[in-house]
Design a protein around this motif. Structure first.
Motif, short mmCIF file in Angstrom:
data_model
loop_
_atom_site.label_atom_id
_atom_site.label_comp_id
_atom_site.label_asym_id
_atom_site.label_seq_id
_atom_site.Cartn_x
_atom_site.Cartn_y
_atom_site.Cartn_z
N GLY A 1 0.65 -1.16 -0.03
CA GLY A 1 -0.24 -0.08 -0.07
C GLY A 1 0.99 1.36 0.01
O GLY A 1 0.44 2.23 -0.73
N PHE A 2 1.93 1.12 0.77
CA PHE A 2 2.92 2.28 0.79
C PHE A 2 3.20 2.57 -0.61
O PHE A 2 3.33 3.79 -1.01
CB PHE A 2 4.08 2.21 1.86
N ALA A 3 3.81 1.49 -1.37
CA ALA A 3 4.47 1.64 -2.64
C ALA A 3 3.30 2.21 -3.75
O ALA A 3 3.59 3.04 -4.40
CB ALA A 3 5.08 0.30 -3.11
N LYS A 4 2.37 1.63 -3.69
CA LYS A 4 1.16 1.95 -4.52
C LYS A 4 0.82 3.65 -4.35
O LYS A 4 0.64 4.12 -5.31
CB LYS A 4 0.00 1.08 -4.36
N ALA A 5 0.79 4.03 -3.08
CA ALA A 5 0.49 5.09 -2.83
C ALA A 5 1.46 6.29 -3.28
O ALA A 5 1.24 7.35 -3.81
CB ALA A 5 0.12 5.52 -1.07
N GLY A 6 2.77 5.86 -2.95
CA GLY A 6 4.08 6.43 -3.53
C GLY A 6 4.03 6.74 -4.95
O GLY A 6 4.28 7.90 -5.62
N ILE A 7 3.51 5.44 -5.59
CA ILE A 7 3.60 5.69 -7.18
C ILE A 7 2.36 6.70 -7.77
O ILE A 7 2.58 7.70 -8.52
CB ILE A 7 3.15 4.33 -7.90
N ILE A 8 1.19 6.48 -6.96
CA ILE A 8 0.06 7.45 -7.51
C ILE A 8 0.26 9.06 -7.13
O ILE A 8 0.08 9.69 -8.08
CB ILE A 8 -1.37 6.98 -6.74
N VAL A 9 0.65 9.23 -5.83
CA VAL A 9 1.01 10.61 -5.51
C VAL A 9 2.17 11.14 -6.39
O VAL A 9 2.00 12.28 -6.47
CB VAL A 9 1.32 10.71 -4.07
N GLY A 10 3.33 10.39 -6.35
CA GLY A 10 4.20 10.84 -7.27
C GLY A 10 4.09 11.15 -8.50
O GLY A 10 4.47 12.25 -9.12
N TRP A 11 3.45 10.17 -9.43
CA TRP A 11 2.89 10.60 -10.76
C TRP A 11 1.75 11.90 -10.89
O TRP A 11 2.11 12.54 -11.93
CB TRP A 11 2.63 9.61 -11.49
N ILE A 12 1.05 11.87 -10.14
CA ILE A 12 0.20 12.83 -10.03
C ILE A 12 0.87 14.43 -9.59
O ILE A 12 0.76 15.39 -10.53
CB ILE A 12 -0.94 12.89 -9.03
N ILE A 13 1.63 14.34 -8.72
CA ILE A 13 2.43 15.73 -8.47
C ILE A 13 3.27 15.79 -9.73
O ILE A 13 3.61 17.16 -9.96
CB ILE A 13 3.20 15.53 -7.23
N THR A 14 4.04 14.75 -10.24
CA THR A 14 4.87 15.11 -11.43
C THR A 14 3.92 15.80 -12.45
O THR A 14 4.54 16.57 -13.25
CB THR A 14 5.53 13.86 -11.93
N ALA A 15 2.73 15.21 -12.85
CA ALA A 15 2.01 15.65 -13.90
C ALA A 15 1.36 16.98 -13.50
O ALA A 15 1.80 17.93 -14.61
CB ALA A 15 0.73 14.88 -13.98
#
Length: 156
Positions: free
Chosen positions: A114-128
């Motif tokens: 869950g930590f990894a998935k949340a990091g991926i989602i938040v990271g790509w949204i902030i990058t976008a």
């Protein structure tokens, strides 16, 4: 007539008088009190001789298995992605670490998916959002430059 003849008959007249509680004699044991009778060993099982060896007392069991370890890259991914909200630089790093952490979790069986998935989602949204903001600033700057140049060339 005497008064004694009108007294009711005592139905317990044949019973012995109750014991005086202050006489010092021991009271008879109450069979319902739960206390064992004198000379009775409460730890001795019926039908076995005294002092027979037995099994040692039971332990507390095996307990719960230890919880699986949390993947440290998954936790770092979530932290860097959340810090990317303020810095915008660490968000893509957090997203990439999240992908690496998911691969490690599949291979090792650690927790932290869950930590990894949340990091991926938040990271790509902030990058976008960061890419959109950079594009917005570039468009505003180009528009300002072209607008100033066009105004300067059309002046009489």
């Amino acid at each position: 007539m005497s008064r004694e003849s009108h007294a009711p008959a005592n139905p317990y007249s044949g019973a012995p008088a109750p014991a005086n509680p202050y006489s010092g004699a021991p009271a008879p044991a109450n069979p319902y009190s739960g206390a064992p009778a004198p000379g009775f060993d409460t730890y001795q099982a019926a039908g076995y001789p005294p002092g027979a060896p037995g099994y040692p007392p039971g332990g507390y069991g095996y307990g719960y298995p230890p919880a699986p370890r949390t993947n440290s890259l998954a936790l770092a991914s979530l932290i860097l992605s959340l810090v990317g909200v303020a810095s915008c630089i660490t968000a893509p790093i957090g997203a990439i670490l999240g992908h690496i952490a998911q691969k490690q979790i599949r291979e090792t069986g650690e927790s932290g998916e869950g930590f990894a998935k949340a990091g991926i989602i938040v990271g790509w949204i902030i990058t976008a959002f960061m890419v959109l903001a950079i594009l917005f600033y570039v468009v505003i700057i180009v528009w300002a430059i072209l607008g100033t140049t066009a105004a300067a060339t059309s002046a009489p």
